[in-house]
Motif scaffolding. Structure first.
Motif, PDB file in Angstrom:
ATOM      1  N   TRP A 218     -48.227 -16.235   3.426  1.00 23.23           N
ATOM      2  CA  TRP A 218     -47.149 -16.385   2.462  1.00 23.23           C
ATOM      3  C   TRP A 218     -46.852 -17.861   2.260  1.00 23.23           C
ATOM      4  CZ3 TRP A 218     -44.598 -12.377  -0.018  1.00 23.23           C
ATOM      5  CH2 TRP A 218     -44.934 -11.092   0.427  1.00 23.23           C
ATOM      6  N   GLY A 219     -46.461 -18.172   1.015  1.00 20.22           N
ATOM      7  CA  GLY A 219     -45.996 -19.517   0.748  1.00 20.22           C
ATOM      8  C   GLY A 219     -44.521 -19.658   1.088  1.00 20.22           C
ATOM      9  N   GLN A 220     -43.995 -20.831   0.846  1.00 17.39           N
ATOM     10  CA  GLN A 220     -42.608 -21.119   1.205  1.00 17.39           C
ATOM     11  C   GLN A 220     -41.627 -20.702   0.113  1.00 17.39           C
ATOM     12  OE1 GLN A 220     -44.627 -23.242  -0.143  1.00 17.39           O
ATOM     13  NE2 GLN A 220     -43.432 -24.376  -1.669  1.00 17.39           N
ATOM     14  N   GLY A 221     -42.155 -20.393  -1.057  1.00 15.65           N
ATOM     15  CA  GLY A 221     -41.309 -19.930  -2.160  1.00 15.65           C
ATOM     16  C   GLY A 221     -40.927 -21.041  -3.119  1.00 15.65           C
TER      17      GLY A 221
ATOM     18  N   ASN B  69     -60.730 -19.604  -9.073  1.00 17.05           N
ATOM     19  CA  ASN B  69     -61.350 -19.660  -7.751  1.00 17.05           C
ATOM     20  C   ASN B  69     -61.871 -21.056  -7.422  1.00 17.05           C
ATOM     21  OD1 ASN B  69     -60.818 -16.955  -7.227  1.00 17.05           O
ATOM     22  ND2 ASN B  69     -62.774 -16.281  -8.099  1.00 17.05           N
ATOM     23  N   ALA B  70     -62.291 -21.802  -8.427  1.00 13.46           N
ATOM     24  CA  ALA B  70     -62.794 -23.154  -8.183  1.00 13.46           C
ATOM     25  C   ALA B  70     -61.689 -24.079  -7.663  1.00 13.46           C
ATOM     26  CB  ALA B  70     -63.393 -23.724  -9.450  1.00 13.46           C
ATOM     27  N   LYS B  71     -60.462 -23.759  -8.032  1.00 10.95           N
ATOM     28  CA  LYS B  71     -59.323 -24.575  -7.598  1.00 10.95           C
ATOM     29  C   LYS B  71     -58.502 -23.891  -6.511  1.00 10.95           C
ATOM     30  CE  LYS B  71     -58.748 -26.914 -12.071  1.00 10.95           C
ATOM     31  NZ  LYS B  71     -57.814 -27.207 -13.190  1.00 10.95           N
ATOM     32  N   SER B  72     -58.950 -22.707  -6.082  1.00 11.07           N
ATOM     33  CA  SER B  72     -58.201 -21.943  -5.074  1.00 11.07           C
ATOM     34  C   SER B  72     -56.733 -21.807  -5.475  1.00 11.07           C
ATOM     35  CB  SER B  72     -58.315 -22.617  -3.698  1.00 11.07           C
ATOM     36  OG  SER B  72     -59.653 -22.609  -3.247  1.00 11.07           O
ATOM     37  N   THR B  73     -56.525 -21.482  -6.713  1.00  9.40           N
ATOM     38  CA  THR B  73     -55.175 -21.437  -7.268  1.00  9.40           C
ATOM     39  C   THR B  73     -54.947 -20.128  -8.013  1.00  9.40           C
ATOM     40  OG1 THR B  73     -55.135 -23.851  -7.494  1.00  9.40           O
ATOM     41  CG2 THR B  73     -53.533 -22.600  -8.786  1.00  9.40           C
TER      42      THR B  73
ATOM     43  N   VAL C 291     -51.367 -22.915  -4.688  1.00  8.08           N
ATOM     44  CA  VAL C 291     -52.633 -23.473  -4.216  1.00  8.08           C
ATOM     45  C   VAL C 291     -52.882 -23.030  -2.781  1.00  8.08           C
ATOM     46  CG1 VAL C 291     -53.952 -25.558  -3.794  1.00  8.08           C
ATOM     47  CG2 VAL C 291     -52.360 -25.467  -5.716  1.00  8.08           C
ATOM     48  N   ALA C 292     -54.054 -22.502  -2.547  1.00 10.41           N
ATOM     49  CA  ALA C 292     -54.428 -22.044  -1.208  1.00 10.41           C
ATOM     50  C   ALA C 292     -55.320 -23.071  -0.523  1.00 10.41           C
ATOM     51  CB  ALA C 292     -55.163 -20.709  -1.294  1.00 10.41           C
ATOM     52  N   SER C 293     -55.144 -23.184   0.774  1.00 12.71           N
ATOM     53  CA  SER C 293     -56.005 -24.064   1.552  1.00 12.71           C
ATOM     54  C   SER C 293     -56.264 -23.435   2.912  1.00 12.71           C
ATOM     55  CB  SER C 293     -55.357 -25.439   1.730  1.00 12.71           C
ATOM     56  OG  SER C 293     -54.126 -25.331   2.420  1.00 12.71           O
ATOM     57  N   GLY C 294     -57.423 -23.743   3.473  1.00 12.88           N
ATOM     58  CA  GLY C 294     -57.728 -23.258   4.806  1.00 12.88           C
ATOM     59  C   GLY C 294     -58.085 -21.796   4.886  1.00 12.88           C
ATOM     60  N   LEU C 295     -58.326 -21.168   3.738  1.00 14.11           N
ATOM     61  CA  LEU C 295     -58.786 -19.782   3.745  1.00 14.11           C
ATOM     62  C   LEU C 295     -59.823 -19.614   2.642  1.00 14.11           C
ATOM     63  CD1 LEU C 295     -57.209 -18.339   1.129  1.00 14.11           C
ATOM     64  CD2 LEU C 295     -55.298 -18.409   2.699  1.00 14.11           C
TER      65      LEU C 295
ATOM     66  N   GLU D 172     -46.527 -23.031  -3.309  1.00 14.27           N
ATOM     67  CA  GLU D 172     -46.141 -22.726  -4.682  1.00 14.27           C
ATOM     68  C   GLU D 172     -45.496 -23.921  -5.360  1.00 14.27           C
ATOM     69  OE1 GLU D 172     -44.825 -18.991  -2.218  1.00 14.27           O
ATOM     70  OE2 GLU D 172     -44.744 -21.175  -2.044  1.00 14.27           O
ATOM     71  N   SER D 173     -45.553 -23.910  -6.664  1.00 19.32           N
ATOM     72  CA  SER D 173     -44.860 -24.905  -7.472  1.00 19.32           C
ATOM     73  C   SER D 173     -44.631 -24.318  -8.853  1.00 19.32           C
ATOM     74  CB  SER D 173     -45.669 -26.201  -7.567  1.00 19.32           C
ATOM     75  OG  SER D 173     -46.912 -25.965  -8.211  1.00 19.32           O
ATOM     76  N   GLY D 174     -43.816 -25.007  -9.639  1.00 21.64           N
ATOM     77  CA  GLY D 174     -43.615 -24.593 -11.018  1.00 21.64           C
ATOM     78  C   GLY D 174     -42.284 -23.921 -11.301  1.00 21.64           C
ATOM     79  N   GLY D 175     -41.525 -23.660 -10.249  1.00 16.43           N
ATOM     80  CA  GLY D 175     -40.220 -23.063 -10.477  1.00 16.43           C
ATOM     81  C   GLY D 175     -39.255 -24.057 -11.096  1.00 16.43           C
ATOM     82  N   GLY D 176     -38.083 -23.555 -11.476  1.00 15.28           N
ATOM     83  CA  GLY D 176     -37.094 -24.443 -12.049  1.00 15.28           C
ATOM     84  C   GLY D 176     -36.012 -23.680 -12.771  1.00 15.28           C
ATOM     85  N   LEU D 177     -35.226 -24.421 -13.530  1.00 11.54           N
ATOM     86  CA  LEU D 177     -34.136 -23.857 -14.314  1.00 11.54           C
ATOM     87  C   LEU D 177     -34.581 -23.746 -15.765  1.00 11.54           C
ATOM     88  CD1 LEU D 177     -31.132 -23.032 -14.628  1.00 11.54           C
ATOM     89  CD2 LEU D 177     -30.631 -25.471 -14.952  1.00 11.54           C
TER      90      LEU D 177
END
Length: 125
Positions: free
Chosen positions: A115-118, A74-78, A23-27, A6-11
């Motif tokens: 699951w992602g790391q958060g 789906n093209a970006k697995s995102t 972003v998914a990988s390996g699946l 995951e990305s995009g979090g913040g204050l």
């Protein structure tokens, strides 16, 4: 290797917006229902939103309906979660998850395999 990142979090200030990405990988991304969950300090993890693999049906918990939009590329697995009109109640760690053949159990975290790391989202007042 963690298959979801995951990305995009913040204050952000009250009323602001954020777009979370995962972003998914390996699946085989196109065969997984993708979900977003969150966990606030001292609270249990809760379902936020999900998008089906079958027909891109989308689901939201009541507290984010009308403010959040989930989408997948789906093209970006995102998978994305666009969050608007944020409030302090949205402050939490947000997790992306992938579930295979989970059907109507999209809201059940225990049905998701990966699951992602958060990513931390903090809404300040």
């Amino acid at each position: 290797q963690v298959p979801l990142v995951e990305s995009g979090g913040g204050l952000v200030q009250v009323g602001g917006s954020l777009r979370l990405s995962c972003v998914a990988s390996g699946l085989t991304f196109t065969t997984y229902t993708m979900g977003w969950f969150r966990q606030a300090p001292g609270k249990e993890r809760e379902f936020v939103s999900a998008i089906s693999v079958i027909d891109d049906s989308t689901y939201y918990t009541d507290s984010v309906k009308g403010r959040c939009t989930i989408s997948r590329d789906n093209a970006k697995s995102t998978v994305y979660l666009q969050m608007n009109s944020l409030t302090p109640a949205d402050t939490a760690v947000y997790y992306c998850a992938a579930g295979y053949a989970i059907g109507a159990y999209y809201y059940r975290g225990d049905f998701y395999k990966f699951w992602g790391q958060g990513t931390q989202v903090t809404v300040s007042s």
